[in-house]
Write a protein that holds these residues in place. Structure first.
Motif, PDB file in Angstrom:
ATOM      1  N   PRO A  56       8.313   9.076  16.562  1.00 32.69           N
ATOM      2  CA  PRO A  56       9.130   8.452  15.561  1.00 32.69           C
ATOM      3  C   PRO A  56       9.873   7.248  16.067  1.00 32.69           C
ATOM      4  CG  PRO A  56       9.928  10.580  15.699  1.00 32.69           C
ATOM      5  CD  PRO A  56       8.576  10.445  16.579  1.00 32.69           C
ATOM      6  N   VAL A  57      10.381   7.527  17.224  1.00 28.34           N
ATOM      7  CA  VAL A  57      11.547   6.601  17.581  1.00 28.34           C
ATOM      8  C   VAL A  57      10.623   5.262  18.223  1.00 28.34           C
ATOM      9  CG1 VAL A  57      13.343   6.118  19.245  1.00 28.34           C
ATOM     10  CG2 VAL A  57      13.390   8.327  17.983  1.00 28.34           C
ATOM     11  N   THR A  58       9.630   5.420  19.132  1.00 30.83           N
ATOM     12  CA  THR A  58       9.019   4.324  19.801  1.00 30.83           C
ATOM     13  C   THR A  58       8.245   3.828  18.815  1.00 30.83           C
ATOM     14  OG1 THR A  58       7.885   5.844  21.040  1.00 30.83           O
ATOM     15  CG2 THR A  58       9.376   4.776  22.255  1.00 30.83           C
ATOM     16  N   GLU A  59       7.733   4.264  17.844  1.00 26.21           N
ATOM     17  CA  GLU A  59       6.750   3.537  17.081  1.00 26.21           C
ATOM     18  C   GLU A  59       7.554   3.049  15.632  1.00 26.21           C
ATOM     19  OE1 GLU A  59       2.908   3.740  16.685  1.00 26.21           O
ATOM     20  OE2 GLU A  59       2.766   5.857  16.554  1.00 26.21           O
ATOM     21  N   LEU A  60       8.911   3.217  15.802  1.00 24.43           N
ATOM     22  CA  LEU A  60       9.987   2.384  14.636  1.00 24.43           C
ATOM     23  C   LEU A  60       9.669   0.977  14.448  1.00 24.43           C
ATOM     24  CD1 LEU A  60      12.161   3.103  12.624  1.00 24.43           C
ATOM     25  CD2 LEU A  60      13.972   2.458  14.662  1.00 24.43           C
ATOM     26  N   GLN A  61       9.335   0.690  13.223  1.00 22.78           N
ATOM     27  CA  GLN A  61       9.434  -0.667  12.842  1.00 22.78           C
ATOM     28  C   GLN A  61      10.645  -1.138  12.077  1.00 22.78           C
ATOM     29  OE1 GLN A  61       6.610  -3.111  13.975  1.00 22.78           O
ATOM     30  NE2 GLN A  61       5.831  -1.019  14.885  1.00 22.78           N
ATOM     31  N   TYR A  62      10.860  -2.334  12.008  1.00 24.54           N
ATOM     32  CA  TYR A  62      12.228  -2.932  10.990  1.00 24.54           C
ATOM     33  C   TYR A  62      11.885  -2.551   9.817  1.00 24.54           C
ATOM     34  CZ  TYR A  62      13.543  -5.271  15.275  1.00 24.54           C
ATOM     35  OH  TYR A  62      13.873  -5.823  16.599  1.00 24.54           O
ATOM     36  N   GLY A 325     -11.277   4.562  14.839  1.00 26.71           N
ATOM     37  CA  GLY A 325     -10.943   5.491  13.542  1.00 26.71           C
ATOM     38  C   GLY A 325     -10.209   4.420  12.610  1.00 26.71           C
ATOM     39  N   LEU A 326     -10.070   5.073  11.320  1.00 27.07           N
ATOM     40  CA  LEU A 326      -9.234   4.192  10.365  1.00 27.07           C
ATOM     41  C   LEU A 326      -8.150   4.954   9.891  1.00 27.07           C
ATOM     42  CD1 LEU A 326     -12.506   3.709   8.066  1.00 27.07           C
ATOM     43  CD2 LEU A 326     -11.278   2.297   9.736  1.00 27.07           C
ATOM     44  N   ARG A 327      -6.970   4.201   9.905  1.00 30.17           N
ATOM     45  CA  ARG A 327      -5.658   4.610   9.522  1.00 30.17           C
ATOM     46  C   ARG A 327      -5.638   4.140   8.144  1.00 30.17           C
ATOM     47  NH1 ARG A 327      -4.933   1.009  13.883  1.00 30.17           N
ATOM     48  NH2 ARG A 327      -4.219   1.743  15.642  1.00 30.17           N
ATOM     49  N   PRO A 328      -4.984   5.393   7.241  1.00 29.24           N
ATOM     50  CA  PRO A 328      -5.003   5.153   5.814  1.00 29.24           C
ATOM     51  C   PRO A 328      -3.472   4.177   5.610  1.00 29.24           C
ATOM     52  CG  PRO A 328      -4.700   7.541   6.185  1.00 29.24           C
ATOM     53  CD  PRO A 328      -5.000   6.755   7.657  1.00 29.24           C
ATOM     54  N   GLY A 329      -3.627   3.022   5.441  1.00 32.13           N
ATOM     55  CA  GLY A 329      -2.555   2.094   5.385  1.00 32.13           C
ATOM     56  C   GLY A 329      -1.959   2.151   4.002  1.00 32.13           C
ATOM     57  N   THR A 330      -0.681   2.052   3.800  1.00 30.45           N
ATOM     58  CA  THR A 330      -0.152   1.867   2.441  1.00 30.45           C
ATOM     59  C   THR A 330       0.616   0.571   2.755  1.00 30.45           C
ATOM     60  OG1 THR A 330       1.994   3.126   3.100  1.00 30.45           O
ATOM     61  CG2 THR A 330       0.048   4.351   1.986  1.00 30.45           C
ATOM     62  N   PRO A 331       1.267  -0.018   1.455  1.00 30.90           N
ATOM     63  CA  PRO A 331       2.212  -1.333   1.383  1.00 30.90           C
ATOM     64  C   PRO A 331       3.265  -1.188   2.214  1.00 30.90           C
ATOM     65  CG  PRO A 331       1.126  -0.756  -0.695  1.00 30.90           C
ATOM     66  CD  PRO A 331       0.864   0.533   0.067  1.00 30.90           C
ATOM     67  N   ASP A 332       4.162   0.168   2.293  1.00 31.11           N
ATOM     68  CA  ASP A 332       4.970   0.289   3.122  1.00 31.11           C
ATOM     69  C   ASP A 332       5.127   1.098   4.348  1.00 31.11           C
ATOM     70  OD1 ASP A 332       4.972   2.682   1.906  1.00 31.11           O
ATOM     71  OD2 ASP A 332       6.970   2.639   0.878  1.00 31.11           O
ATOM     72  N   GLY A 350      -2.502   8.617   3.282  1.00 32.47           N
ATOM     73  CA  GLY A 350      -1.631   7.337   3.555  1.00 32.47           C
ATOM     74  C   GLY A 350      -0.401   7.550   4.868  1.00 32.47           C
ATOM     75  N   HIS A 351      -1.034   8.235   5.612  1.00 30.03           N
ATOM     76  CA  HIS A 351      -0.139   8.444   6.968  1.00 30.03           C
ATOM     77  C   HIS A 351      -0.193   7.373   7.806  1.00 30.03           C
ATOM     78  CE1 HIS A 351      -0.247  12.516   4.917  1.00 30.03           C
ATOM     79  NE2 HIS A 351       0.986  12.692   5.514  1.00 30.03           N
ATOM     80  N   TYR A 352      -1.029   6.330   7.631  1.00 32.88           N
ATOM     81  CA  TYR A 352      -1.094   5.210   8.669  1.00 32.88           C
ATOM     82  C   TYR A 352      -0.991   5.615  10.030  1.00 32.88           C
ATOM     83  CZ  TYR A 352      -0.278   0.509   9.788  1.00 32.88           C
ATOM     84  OH  TYR A 352      -0.415  -0.607  10.327  1.00 32.88           O
ATOM     85  N   ARG A 353      -0.163   5.277  10.818  1.00 33.22           N
ATOM     86  CA  ARG A 353      -0.215   5.432  12.135  1.00 33.22           C
ATOM     87  C   ARG A 353       0.471   6.765  12.386  1.00 33.22           C
ATOM     88  NH1 ARG A 353      -0.536   0.169  14.640  1.00 33.22           N
ATOM     89  NH2 ARG A 353      -0.187   1.279  16.430  1.00 33.22           N
ATOM     90  N   ASN A 354       0.806   7.577  11.516  1.00 37.61           N
ATOM     91  CA  ASN A 354       1.805   8.713  11.790  1.00 37.61           C
ATOM     92  C   ASN A 354       1.081   9.985  11.408  1.00 37.61           C
ATOM     93  OD1 ASN A 354       4.039   7.425  12.881  1.00 37.61           O
ATOM     94  ND2 ASN A 354       3.877   6.329  10.979  1.00 37.61           N
ATOM     95  N   GLY A 355      -0.286  10.098  11.113  1.00 32.39           N
ATOM     96  CA  GLY A 355      -1.034  11.261  10.647  1.00 32.39           C
ATOM     97  C   GLY A 355      -0.595  12.476  11.662  1.00 32.39           C
ATOM     98  N   VAL A 356      -0.825  12.329  12.774  1.00 32.37           N
ATOM     99  CA  VAL A 356      -0.549  13.685  13.510  1.00 32.37           C
ATOM    100  C   VAL A 356       0.760  14.169  13.576  1.00 32.37           C
ATOM    101  CG1 VAL A 356      -0.829  14.476  16.099  1.00 32.37           C
ATOM    102  CG2 VAL A 356      -2.705  12.733  15.200  1.00 32.37           C
TER     103      VAL A 356
END
Ligand code: GLY
Length: 400
Positions: A56-62, A325-332, A350-356
């Protein structure tokens, strides 16, 4: 379509048996609900490709602070979650490793980018430590001499997404979850309420509550009424798997990597995840091109080019698998958790990059909702209704 036949009704029907759907099913069964999972090959979703970083910390985006809080909450549950899961699955290991993550920069621009991110992390009070290039190489001697510096995040760990899927499937079976091996043909509704799904094999699976957990495909389910807006798009990720052995399969003279390494390599982002069993996962591309999972020469080239700059010795390792694979992306970039506009239909997608990473918190939150009718506070910012007005056209003069 096969001839329609009625199956036994359940309290909960979960459409999609990836790790999110299975975690929801397992947790719901533990609460005494009868659960059916509809999936042709449960346990084999995007987790088969994912590297399994719990970061969660190293994948954090603004701008993603609410998602950060959810990620930290899920990361904090992981050790207990996998311990309980291993027991429930009859001893199956999930490959959970508390190894930490090192994020490094290659050139001066990469270093400036990482410095900014580090300052942002510090403003949020996160536990990250800035290291010089030499300090990074002391931790990971295989890093290239060009590495200019980086951040060490001691609490960003890893789990093996494939083993996690296998363990969740076993735990579901042992908890009495019914696995229905088919695809959902259409959502079933009655009197303005979801009442289950019709499977492609003709089974009519009715349930008091239906959970949509089909990843990138969740918004594609036939029969979804127009008011259920699930703004999902597939974001392709190509990933390589190598073995940390010599070309004959023998041991290396020294460990190749001890922890997850992320890197900015001349503006491109990659990560390398070393597993205890010798697998090394290298990812990932990020491509917006619909439901395409072709592995391309260009994708493999870019990953290996950047990985070689970061870890020159990587070209000596056996390359054993390529995948996409396909990440389920959402607008936010945050998941869709909770009730939808259709009564009886709950989203867990809609877990995008964070499903696991978000599997434990999603399983807990959605099972709580299904069992009690209340979504716990940590999931409340992620209900699908935050996108309710998304399709409303903005008059041109206001959009300028
Ligand atoms: N979380 C890593 C990825 O989506 O590539």
């Amino acid at each position: 379509m096969a001839r329609t036949r009625e199956a036994a009704a359940s309290d909960v029907l979960v459409v999609g048996g990836g790790i999110i759907g299975l975690a929801v099913a397992w947790r719901s069964a533990q609460r005494g609900l009868t659960v059916t999972v509809l999936d042709p090959d449960p346990g084999h979703g995007a987790n088969q490709v994912a590297a399994g970083m719990l970061a969660p910390v190293t994948e954090l985006q603004y701008g993603e602070e609410p998602l950060l809080r959810l990620g930290i909450s899920s990361n904090a549950r992981y050790a207990d979650f996998v311990a309980e899961l291993t027991e429930a699955a009859g001893g199956l290991d999930t490959g959970y490793r508390r190894c930490g993550t090192l994020a490094v920069a290659l050139d001066a621009d990469d270093r400036a980018e990482l410095r900014e991110v580090h300052a942002f992390q510090q403003r949020l009070g996160l536990a990250t430590e800035w290291l010089t290039g030499r300090e990074c190489r002391r931790l990971e001697p295989m890093l290239a001499p060009d590495v200019r510096g980086g951040t060490l995040v001691a609490d960003d760990h890893q789990v093996d997404g494939r083993r996690l899927g296998t363990a969740l499937l076993a735990a579901c079976r042992r908890a009495g979850v019914t696995l229905h091996p088919s695809r959902a043909a259409t959502l079933l509704t009655e009197h303005g309420r979801a009442v289950g799904a019709l499977a492609e094999d003709g089974a009519r699976l009715t349930a008091g509550q239906t959970v949509l957990a089909a990843g990138s495909w969740s918004g594609e389910l036939p029969g979804l009424p127009p008011e259920v807006r699930l703004p999902l798009r597939p974001v392709k990720g190509q990933v390589l798997r190598l073995r940390m052995t010599n070309l004959q399969g023998g041991p290396l003279p020294m460990p190749f990597l001890s922890r997850n390494v992320r890197a900015v390599v001349r503006g491109c982002h990659i990560y390398v995840v070393p597993r205890a069993d010798g697998e090394l996962v290298l990812g990932a591309t990020s491509e917006e091109q619909g439901f395409d999972t072709t592995v391309t020469a260009g994708g493999v080239y870019e990953l290996l080019r950047d990985a070689h700059e970061l870890l020159p010795g990587i070209t000596e390792l056996p390359l054993v698998e390529t995948g996409a694979g396909l990440r389920p992306g959402t607008p936010d970039n945050a998941p869709l958790l909770g009730p939808t506009a259709l009564p009886g239909l709950v989203a867990a997608t809609g877990h995008y990059r964070n499903g696991v990473l978000l599997t434990p918190v999603t399983g807990d939150a959605i099972a709580e909702l299904l069992a009690t009718g209340s979504l716990p506070p940590e999931a409340a910012p992620f209900t699908p209704d935050r996108f309710a007005g998304l399709d409303t056209p903005v008059p041109l003069e206001l959009s300028r």
